[in-house]
Design a protein around this motif. Structure first.
Motif, PDB file in Angstrom:
ATOM      1  N   GLY A 230       0.811  -1.210   0.000  1.00 37.86           N
ATOM      2  CA  GLY A 230       0.000   0.000   0.000  1.00 37.86           C
ATOM      3  C   GLY A 230       0.843   1.258   0.000  1.00 37.86           C
ATOM      4  O   GLY A 230       0.600   2.190  -0.780  1.00 37.86           O
ATOM      5  N   PHE A 231       1.852   1.294   0.851  1.00 40.88           N
ATOM      6  CA  PHE A 231       2.755   2.452   0.903  1.00 40.88           C
ATOM      7  C   PHE A 231       3.478   2.642  -0.429  1.00 40.88           C
ATOM      8  O   PHE A 231       3.548   3.764  -0.950  1.00 40.88           O
ATOM      9  CB  PHE A 231       3.783   2.259   2.025  1.00 40.88           C
ATOM     10  N   VAL A 232       4.017   1.570  -0.962  1.00 37.25           N
ATOM     11  CA  VAL A 232       4.823   1.654  -2.189  1.00 37.25           C
ATOM     12  C   VAL A 232       3.970   2.060  -3.386  1.00 37.25           C
ATOM     13  O   VAL A 232       4.314   2.986  -4.136  1.00 37.25           O
ATOM     14  CB  VAL A 232       5.535   0.310  -2.463  1.00 37.25           C
ATOM     15  N   LEU A 233       2.849   1.369  -3.592  1.00 33.02           N
ATOM     16  CA  LEU A 233       2.011   1.670  -4.750  1.00 33.02           C
ATOM     17  C   LEU A 233       1.359   3.049  -4.635  1.00 33.02           C
ATOM     18  O   LEU A 233       1.203   3.751  -5.642  1.00 33.02           O
ATOM     19  CB  LEU A 233       0.934   0.599  -4.924  1.00 33.02           C
ATOM     20  N   GLY A 234       0.987   3.447  -3.429  1.00 34.07           N
ATOM     21  CA  GLY A 234       0.426   4.775  -3.244  1.00 34.07           C
ATOM     22  C   GLY A 234       1.409   5.852  -3.675  1.00 34.07           C
ATOM     23  O   GLY A 234       1.043   6.826  -4.352  1.00 34.07           O
ATOM     24  N   TYR A 235       2.665   5.665  -3.311  1.00 35.24           N
ATOM     25  CA  TYR A 235       3.715   6.620  -3.694  1.00 35.24           C
ATOM     26  C   TYR A 235       3.949   6.600  -5.201  1.00 35.24           C
ATOM     27  O   TYR A 235       4.005   7.647  -5.860  1.00 35.24           O
ATOM     28  CB  TYR A 235       5.002   6.285  -2.951  1.00 35.24           C
ATOM     29  N   LEU A 236       4.083   5.392  -5.761  1.00 33.69           N
ATOM     30  CA  LEU A 236       4.395   5.269  -7.185  1.00 33.69           C
ATOM     31  C   LEU A 236       3.286   5.825  -8.079  1.00 33.69           C
ATOM     32  O   LEU A 236       3.565   6.487  -9.085  1.00 33.69           O
ATOM     33  CB  LEU A 236       4.658   3.805  -7.539  1.00 33.69           C
ATOM     34  N   VAL A 237       2.037   5.562  -7.723  1.00 34.84           N
ATOM     35  CA  VAL A 237       0.915   6.072  -8.531  1.00 34.84           C
ATOM     36  C   VAL A 237       0.950   7.597  -8.582  1.00 34.84           C
ATOM     37  O   VAL A 237       0.776   8.199  -9.645  1.00 34.84           O
ATOM     38  CB  VAL A 237      -0.437   5.585  -7.955  1.00 34.84           C
ATOM     39  N   ALA A 238       1.180   8.214  -7.427  1.00 34.63           N
ATOM     40  CA  ALA A 238       1.228   9.676  -7.391  1.00 34.63           C
ATOM     41  C   ALA A 238       2.387  10.221  -8.220  1.00 34.63           C
ATOM     42  O   ALA A 238       2.245  11.225  -8.939  1.00 34.63           O
ATOM     43  CB  ALA A 238       1.338  10.166  -5.944  1.00 34.63           C
ATOM     44  N   ARG A 239       3.529   9.564  -8.172  1.00 33.14           N
ATOM     45  CA  ARG A 239       4.696  10.033  -8.940  1.00 33.14           C
ATOM     46  C   ARG A 239       4.520   9.790 -10.432  1.00 33.14           C
ATOM     47  O   ARG A 239       4.900  10.634 -11.257  1.00 33.14           O
ATOM     48  CB  ARG A 239       5.967   9.338  -8.441  1.00 33.14           C
ATOM     49  N   VAL A 240       3.936   8.654 -10.787  1.00 30.64           N
ATOM     50  CA  VAL A 240       3.691   8.370 -12.210  1.00 30.64           C
ATOM     51  C   VAL A 240       2.743   9.407 -12.807  1.00 30.64           C
ATOM     52  O   VAL A 240       2.887   9.821 -13.970  1.00 30.64           O
ATOM     53  CB  VAL A 240       3.102   6.946 -12.381  1.00 30.64           C
ATOM     54  N   LEU A 241       1.784   9.846 -12.007  1.00 30.73           N
ATOM     55  CA  LEU A 241       0.839  10.873 -12.459  1.00 30.73           C
ATOM     56  C   LEU A 241       1.412  12.284 -12.305  1.00 30.73           C
ATOM     57  O   LEU A 241       0.694  13.265 -12.486  1.00 30.73           O
ATOM     58  CB  LEU A 241      -0.474  10.750 -11.670  1.00 30.73           C
ATOM     59  N   ARG A 242       2.703  12.353 -11.944  1.00 34.45           N
ATOM     60  CA  ARG A 242       3.466  13.599 -11.905  1.00 34.45           C
ATOM     61  C   ARG A 242       2.992  14.577 -10.833  1.00 34.45           C
ATOM     62  O   ARG A 242       3.027  15.783 -11.009  1.00 34.45           O
ATOM     63  CB  ARG A 242       3.457  14.269 -13.287  1.00 34.45           C
ATOM     64  N   TYR A 243       2.549  14.026  -9.717  1.00 36.41           N
ATOM     65  CA  TYR A 243       2.243  14.870  -8.576  1.00 36.41           C
ATOM     66  C   TYR A 243       3.523  15.162  -7.802  1.00 36.41           C
ATOM     67  O   TYR A 243       4.483  14.379  -7.866  1.00 36.41           O
ATOM     68  CB  TYR A 243       1.218  14.200  -7.662  1.00 36.41           C
ATOM     69  N   PRO A 244       3.596  16.274  -7.095  1.00 34.57           N
ATOM     70  CA  PRO A 244       4.798  16.636  -6.335  1.00 34.57           C
ATOM     71  C   PRO A 244       5.182  15.571  -5.308  1.00 34.57           C
ATOM     72  O   PRO A 244       4.344  14.791  -4.850  1.00 34.57           O
ATOM     73  CB  PRO A 244       4.402  17.951  -5.642  1.00 34.57           C
ATOM     74  N   GLU A 245       6.444  15.581  -4.931  1.00 32.24           N
ATOM     75  CA  GLU A 245       6.969  14.622  -3.964  1.00 32.24           C
ATOM     76  C   GLU A 245       6.202  14.664  -2.649  1.00 32.24           C
ATOM     77  O   GLU A 245       5.902  13.621  -2.054  1.00 32.24           O
ATOM     78  CB  GLU A 245       8.449  14.922  -3.711  1.00 32.24           C
ATOM     79  N   LEU A 246       5.873  15.878  -2.187  1.00 30.89           N
ATOM     80  CA  LEU A 246       5.164  16.001  -0.921  1.00 30.89           C
ATOM     81  C   LEU A 246       3.787  15.347  -0.987  1.00 30.89           C
ATOM     82  O   LEU A 246       3.356  14.674  -0.048  1.00 30.89           O
ATOM     83  CB  LEU A 246       5.019  17.482  -0.552  1.00 30.89           C
ATOM     84  N   VAL A 247       3.103  15.505  -2.100  1.00 27.87           N
ATOM     85  CA  VAL A 247       1.797  14.878  -2.296  1.00 27.87           C
ATOM     86  C   VAL A 247       1.955  13.364  -2.356  1.00 27.87           C
ATOM     87  O   VAL A 247       1.162  12.617  -1.777  1.00 27.87           O
ATOM     88  CB  VAL A 247       1.114  15.403  -3.572  1.00 27.87           C
ATOM     89  N   ALA A 248       2.983  12.895  -3.057  1.00 29.25           N
ATOM     90  CA  ALA A 248       3.215  11.455  -3.201  1.00 29.25           C
ATOM     91  C   ALA A 248       3.454  10.803  -1.844  1.00 29.25           C
ATOM     92  O   ALA A 248       2.941   9.714  -1.565  1.00 29.25           O
ATOM     93  CB  ALA A 248       4.408  11.207  -4.120  1.00 29.25           C
ATOM     94  N   ARG A 249       4.214  11.452  -1.001  1.00 31.34           N
ATOM     95  CA  ARG A 249       4.476  10.910   0.332  1.00 31.34           C
ATOM     96  C   ARG A 249       3.183  10.843   1.154  1.00 31.34           C
ATOM     97  O   ARG A 249       2.939   9.853   1.863  1.00 31.34           O
ATOM     98  CB  ARG A 249       5.520  11.766   1.052  1.00 31.34           C
ATOM     99  N   THR A 250       2.382  11.879   1.040  1.00 34.50           N
ATOM    100  CA  THR A 250       1.132  11.916   1.798  1.00 34.50           C
ATOM    101  C   THR A 250       0.161  10.844   1.312  1.00 34.50           C
ATOM    102  O   THR A 250      -0.471  10.144   2.115  1.00 34.50           O
ATOM    103  CB  THR A 250       0.468  13.304   1.673  1.00 34.50           C
ATOM    104  N   VAL A 251       0.040  10.717   0.000  1.00 37.16           N
ATOM    105  CA  VAL A 251      -0.847   9.699  -0.576  1.00 37.16           C
ATOM    106  C   VAL A 251      -0.362   8.309  -0.182  1.00 37.16           C
ATOM    107  O   VAL A 251      -1.160   7.423   0.135  1.00 37.16           O
ATOM    108  CB  VAL A 251      -0.917   9.841  -2.108  1.00 37.16           C
ATOM    109  N   SER A 252       0.942   8.113  -0.181  1.00 39.93           N
ATOM    110  CA  SER A 252       1.512   6.831   0.231  1.00 39.93           C
ATOM    111  C   SER A 252       1.058   6.456   1.636  1.00 39.93           C
ATOM    112  O   SER A 252       0.628   5.322   1.888  1.00 39.93           O
ATOM    113  CB  SER A 252       3.041   6.917   0.190  1.00 39.93           C
ATOM    114  N   ILE A 253       1.121   7.416   2.545  1.00 42.60           N
ATOM    115  CA  ILE A 253       0.721   7.166   3.934  1.00 42.60           C
ATOM    116  C   ILE A 253      -0.780   6.898   4.026  1.00 42.60           C
ATOM    117  O   ILE A 253      -1.223   5.969   4.725  1.00 42.60           O
ATOM    118  CB  ILE A 253       1.108   8.363   4.823  1.00 42.60           C
TER     119      ILE A 253
END
Length: 319
Positions: A230-253
């Protein structure tokens, strides 16, 4: 009180071990005790929210939608896949899928704070996934579990409304109408929540001690895989969709952390024919806090610099 709250994983593990060694001490904490304990936790969450938190939902529609959809697709499908891959016994499989189909846990907001992620976004995703859980959780359970055991989707819906949505809204309304009084009471909210969640864990473990001991290895593996994925895929999906790093970390959590207490309460209330369905929630509650704490420690040591935030935000806007 802060130190006591921060040691939540320690109390959780300690309570689980104590319940295994002396199960008779907590067998009384079951049924409506679990339901009321979680209701108090959700009321405490409501006490911490304001009308401004609801207004914030409309200021970040893209990020909020991403967090919500990622949470309610990645986790339920991962839970279902792991239940099949690991060949879990029916009751445990139902419980794991139920955990995966629940909303974000309030602990995710604490982890976001510790990780220096976007706490406002974390609160918004938790709030949205919680308030809409009465729709999403029953639908996923009906779809993924219905072929294994009878699922009363309407009963799940009502239970979620009663245990989660109603207390949160009552808490928010109370905070709006009586802010001073609520401020005095809410100071004790985190401590009460920790005690309530630990008692829920103790009650479930003590009433299923033999099953927990016999299946500890497999259930621990399932919980670790569920939350790490869940943590890994949440982060990767946000980054693949080109969201900022801060958003990706939050979505991952927000994707990786579930409301284990709700899963336990729903299992006890709606899957009475499968008494083991509440057990995976115990392992989930312990594991997700450990995984979340490790992720928070790493991200805290590697904060997102203002330059990176600016560059990535600009890139996102120009895309």
């Amino acid at each position: 009180m802060t130190r006591f709250t921060n040691l939540y994983p320690v109390w959780l593990v300690g309570g689980a071990l104590l319940s295994l060694l002396y199960p008779s001490a907590f067998t009384w904490f079951t049924g409506q005790w679990i339901v009321w304990a979680l209701t108090i936790v959700m009321l405490g969450m409501g006490f911490t929210l304001t009308i401004e938190d609801f207004k914030r939902l409309f200021r970040m529609p893209g990020c909020l939608t991403l967090g919500f959809l990622a949470h309610y697709t990645i986790m339920p499908l991962t839970g279902w896949g792991l239940a099949h891959l690991l060949g879990l016994e029916k009751g445990f499989a139902v419980g794991l899928i139920l955990v995966a189909a629940c909303p974000s846990g309030t602990a995710s907001n604490v982890i976001s704070y510790l990780a220096k992620a976007d706490v406002a976004l974390a609160v918004s995703v938790t709030l949205t996934s919680t308030l809409l859980a009465f729709i999403a959780t029953p639908l996923w359970c009906q779809w993924l579990v219905g072929h294994r055991v009878p699922v009363d989707a309407w009963g799940l819906c009502l239970s979620t409304l009663q245990i989660v949505v109603a207390p949160v809204l009552i808490g928010v309304l109370s905070n709006w109408l009586f802010p001073r009084q609520v401020a005095k009471v809410s100071r004790f909210g985190p401590v009460v929540s920790v005690v309530a969640l630990v008692l829920i864990t103790c009650g479930i473990v003590s009433n299923n001690a033999a099953a927990v001991m016999a299946n500890a290895g497999k259930l621990l593996l399932a919980a670790v895989l569920l939350h790490v994925i869940g943590f890994v895929l949440g982060y990767l999906v946000a980054r693949v969709l080109r969201y900022p790093e801060l958003v990706a970390r939050t979505v991952s959590i927000e994707v990786g952390m579930q409301n284990g207490g709700l899963a336990a309460a729903l299992a006890k209330k709606n899957f009475t024919m499968e008494p083991l369905a509440a057990v995976p929630a115990v392992f989930s509650s312990v594991v997700q806090n450990i995984v979340g704490s490790l992720a928070a420690a790493w991200w805290r040591k590697h904060p997102v610099t203002p330059e990176v935030k600016t560059v990535e935000t600009s890139s996102k806007r120009s895309a």
